[in-house]
Design a protein around this motif. Sequence first.
Motif, mmCIF file in Angstrom:
data_model
loop_
_atom_site.group_PDB
_atom_site.id
_atom_site.type_symbol
_atom_site.label_atom_id
_atom_site.label_comp_id
_atom_site.label_asym_id
_atom_site.label_seq_id
_atom_site.Cartn_x
_atom_site.Cartn_y
_atom_site.Cartn_z
ATOM 1 N N ALA A 18 -47.138 15.575 23.542
ATOM 2 C CA ALA A 18 -45.796 15.677 22.962
ATOM 3 C C ALA A 18 -45.807 16.304 21.577
ATOM 4 C CB ALA A 18 -45.142 14.299 22.892
ATOM 5 N N TRP A 19 -46.957 16.742 21.114
ATOM 6 C CA TRP A 19 -47.026 17.300 19.761
ATOM 7 C C TRP A 19 -46.561 18.754 19.743
ATOM 8 C CZ3 TRP A 19 -46.366 17.472 15.016
ATOM 9 C CH2 TRP A 19 -46.985 18.396 14.155
ATOM 10 N N GLY A 20 -47.261 19.650 20.397
ATOM 11 C CA GLY A 20 -46.831 21.038 20.482
ATOM 12 C C GLY A 20 -47.192 21.913 19.304
ATOM 13 N N GLY A 21 -47.823 21.371 18.269
ATOM 14 C CA GLY A 21 -48.216 22.176 17.122
ATOM 15 C C GLY A 21 -47.095 22.314 16.099
ATOM 16 N N TRP A 22 -47.500 22.615 14.866
ATOM 17 C CA TRP A 22 -46.521 22.750 13.787
ATOM 18 C C TRP A 22 -45.724 24.041 13.960
ATOM 19 C CZ3 TRP A 22 -44.300 19.942 10.142
ATOM 20 C CH2 TRP A 22 -43.560 20.602 9.175
ATOM 21 N N THR A 23 -44.424 23.964 13.717
ATOM 22 C CA THR A 23 -43.569 25.147 13.753
ATOM 23 C C THR A 23 -42.522 25.041 12.663
ATOM 24 O OG1 THR A 23 -41.903 26.339 15.041
ATOM 25 C CG2 THR A 23 -42.176 24.007 15.544
ATOM 26 N N TRP A 24 -42.322 26.145 11.955
ATOM 27 C CA TRP A 24 -41.306 26.166 10.905
ATOM 28 C C TRP A 24 -39.896 26.137 11.481
ATOM 29 C CZ3 TRP A 24 -42.663 24.886 6.257
ATOM 30 C CH2 TRP A 24 -43.948 25.148 5.810
ATOM 31 N N GLU A 25 -39.805 26.277 12.811
ATOM 32 C CA GLU A 25 -38.481 26.184 13.432
ATOM 33 C C GLU A 25 -37.868 24.795 13.282
ATOM 34 O OE1 GLU A 25 -38.808 27.370 17.467
ATOM 35 O OE2 GLU A 25 -39.138 29.490 17.006
ATOM 36 N N CYS A 26 -38.702 23.816 12.935
ATOM 37 C CA CYS A 26 -38.158 22.473 12.741
ATOM 38 C C CYS A 26 -37.171 22.443 11.577
ATOM 39 C CB CYS A 26 -39.273 21.464 12.520
ATOM 40 S SG CYS A 26 -40.119 21.605 10.929
ATOM 41 N N LEU A 27 -37.276 23.405 10.664
ATOM 42 C CA LEU A 27 -36.347 23.447 9.534
ATOM 43 C C LEU A 27 -34.982 23.985 9.945
ATOM 44 C CD1 LEU A 27 -38.733 24.801 6.742
ATOM 45 C CD2 LEU A 27 -38.143 22.430 7.275
ATOM 46 N N HIS A 28 -34.942 24.714 11.062
ATOM 47 C CA HIS A 28 -33.661 25.227 11.545
ATOM 48 C C HIS A 28 -32.867 24.070 12.163
ATOM 49 C CE1 HIS A 28 -30.809 28.131 13.260
ATOM 50 N NE2 HIS A 28 -30.785 27.304 14.288
#
Length: 527
Positions: free
Chosen positions: A267-277
């Motif tokens: 359930a992790w999926g790696g860090w993504t800056w899209e989380c800020l959107h």
Amino acid sequence: MAWIRPPMEIGGDVACALPGEEAPLISRLSETTLTDQHLVDDELNLSRAALVKQEAWWLLTSSVPLVLTYLCQNSFNFVSMLSVGRLGVNELAAASLAVMIVNCVVLMPSVGLANALETFCCAAFTASPDKTRVGFHMQRGLVAVTLQLVPGVLLFAHIDPLLELLGQTDEVSALCGRFLRIWLLGSWPQLAFECLKRFTQAQGIMQASTRVMAVVMPIHVAGCYLLVWSPTFGLGFAGAPLATVISNWLLLLGMVLCIALGPARAAWGGWTWECLHGIWEFYRMAIPSAAMLACSWAAFEMSTFGASIFGPVSMAAQACIFTAMAMTFQTPNAVGSAAATRIGNSLGMGKQRRARYAAYTAIGAGYIIGIVSSLLLFWYRRGWGYIFTDDRQVAELCAHLMPYFAAVQTYDGMNGVTGGIMRALGKQGLGAMLAFPAFWLLGIPLGFYLAIGPPRLEVVGLWLGLAAAVIAFSLPQQWYILFRVDWRHEVKVCLARLDRSSRPKYLAQSPEPQQACAAADSYGAIV
């Protein structure tokens, strides 16, 4: 509905069960839709008694590891208080004041922000076919708690003169400032651990944090002794916060390893800056969640500060009582957290009836736990203070205050249970609206009036005010959950909220929110 979590194939049958769950939310379905006739029949075939029995068993088996986790985590402060309490009254008062400041400035808002993950992660795990949506929401929580830490760093760096201006003695102010600056070194891992803990709980993996705690707790106890009292390694008062720093980093490391090596990794999926959107959708739930927690938590801490007005003995006795409060609160708080997971998972799957009875069962369990805790505290009131100090005045005042705390403990615990239910429903805003007048318009003014006003009840007056506030906050929440919540409507609200908070590339794959709401609305109305 394309975005509802697909079933898992198990031995030729189709099931959609949560990890470790005895009563699966959906079983033996041919399609994953909220309008599937088999889904409705599955619910209709279950009586109210059967649902309550299933939910009680699930709550018991899921709450036990959470209770152990919460108790161990809270016992960090308990062990720290024990280690410094016998250094002297000033040391115990300074450590108590430092813990109060940490709670108000850092933990209270940050844990409130992290609690919003229960609104998003629990429902996302069952509603979305992409498990990494849970990790996506958790990343938003990490960003939020990291930003929240900045004001605390700036304040703690120069807090000694401020404490003196507020009436603390030079020695207590210096000791408190020293404690806070050392504690800052382990602040971020503690906040990150809170987010990771909710990340695993949302997937029904309740034992992960318990296993980490089981390893770190004895290390913390040994560290407190070695760093405070050991002739070789002892640092005296400074050793207590340093031991907490080391333990916090070990907690974070252990939790990361559990996730990396266990089923939660999917359930992790790696860090993504899209989380800020679209992170403001997270803050729409997180800010009221923090406000709801802050209104109640800050009121208790304000009473601790009020107790300091009456001298170090009152301050030390209040610290002993608050340690008891923090420990007994962890069991109903864990029940509330487990209920939030169950209700959020159920709403994500469209199981409004199961979500409803999960909430009712949690409230019943909360009353049982609260009454038992109150009786135990009252029974052992005379010996509690001597656990922390040999000072007779502190122990006697602690015994005098304990009946007032025991009387309010049941409703204080119920606030932990109803808080979890409100978070699962995304009703943190309503909780904050109820908490503010209860604590800050009723409890705190009444408590300080009784303490320093004409009645001159001192610390007893503060506790009477808190009792009025806790009851005034608890009963309206229970009434709302039992009589006002439209559980079918909450399924629609839950799915629409997840749709709004989706990341950009996922939005293109998702149906219109209206389609999700229509499907949820068609789900069984049987109560």
